[in-house]
Scaffold this motif. Structure first.
Motif, short mmCIF file in Angstrom:
data_model
loop_
_atom_site.label_atom_id
_atom_site.label_comp_id
_atom_site.label_asym_id
_atom_site.label_seq_id
_atom_site.Cartn_x
_atom_site.Cartn_y
_atom_site.Cartn_z
N THR A 67 0.83 -1.20 0.00
CA THR A 67 0.00 0.00 0.00
C THR A 67 0.87 1.26 0.00
O THR A 67 0.64 2.18 -0.78
N ASP A 68 1.89 1.29 0.86
CA ASP A 68 2.80 2.43 0.91
C ASP A 68 3.57 2.60 -0.40
O ASP A 68 3.73 3.71 -0.90
N GLN A 69 4.02 1.48 -0.95
CA GLN A 69 4.77 1.53 -2.20
C GLN A 69 3.90 2.03 -3.35
O GLN A 69 4.34 2.84 -4.17
N ALA A 70 2.67 1.54 -3.42
CA ALA A 70 1.76 1.98 -4.48
C ALA A 70 1.48 3.48 -4.34
O ALA A 70 1.44 4.21 -5.34
N LYS A 71 1.31 3.94 -3.11
CA LYS A 71 1.07 5.37 -2.87
C LYS A 71 2.27 6.19 -3.34
O LYS A 71 2.12 7.19 -4.04
N THR B 175 4.86 9.74 -7.35
CA THR B 175 5.98 9.98 -8.27
C THR B 175 5.48 10.11 -9.70
O THR B 175 5.92 10.99 -10.44
N ALA B 176 4.54 9.25 -10.07
CA ALA B 176 3.99 9.31 -11.43
C ALA B 176 3.24 10.62 -11.66
O ALA B 176 3.36 11.24 -12.72
N MET B 177 2.49 11.05 -10.67
CA MET B 177 1.76 12.32 -10.80
C MET B 177 2.71 13.50 -10.94
O MET B 177 2.48 14.41 -11.73
N LYS B 178 3.80 13.49 -10.18
CA LYS B 178 4.79 14.56 -10.29
C LYS B 178 5.42 14.56 -11.68
O LYS B 178 5.64 15.62 -12.26
#
Length: 116
Positions: free
Chosen positions: A94-98, A103-106
């Motif tokens: 869950t933390d990794q996906a978040k 990162t992808a959004m940035k």
């Protein structure tokens, strides 16, 4: 022919030795992968490094579980260890996906920001 001792202690020793070799090989693999990504000119190298760090943590956690399971006293103890491992891995996932989503959004936001 080699003398085969099927005792629990002998099996534990063999498993511990095998896990140690696997762990060493995994460490070497991730070290080489990190070096390759560090020298990569690709724009996604930072995201790939982050993903590899997550993979390495997950693999290490799996080896740690293997180490613990070799010390299990009985099936109930082993099942408890596996249950705890699964819960810990779900939290980590869950933390990794978040983190990967952020990162992808940035990266996407940066790609559409006008450059002056």
């Amino acid at each position: 022919m080699a003398d085969i001792n099927p005792s629990a202690e002998n099996a534990r020793a063999m498993l511990t030795e095998s896990l140690g070799r696997l762990r060493k090989g995994s460490d070497e693999y991730f070290s080489l992968l990190e070096k390759a990504l560090s020298s990569s000119p690709l724009p996604i190298a930072d995201q790939a490094k982050q993903f590899c760090n997550f993979m390495q943590r997950n693999v290490t956690a799996t080896f740690d579980l293997g180490d613990k399971l070799t010390q299990a006293r009985d099936v109930q103890d082993a099942l408890k260890m596996q249950s705890e491992f699964f819960q810990d891995q779900m939290r980590a996932l869950t933390d990794q996906a978040k983190n990967m989503g952020e990162t992808a959004m940035k990266a996407v936001t940066g790609a559409f920001t006008p450059k002056i």
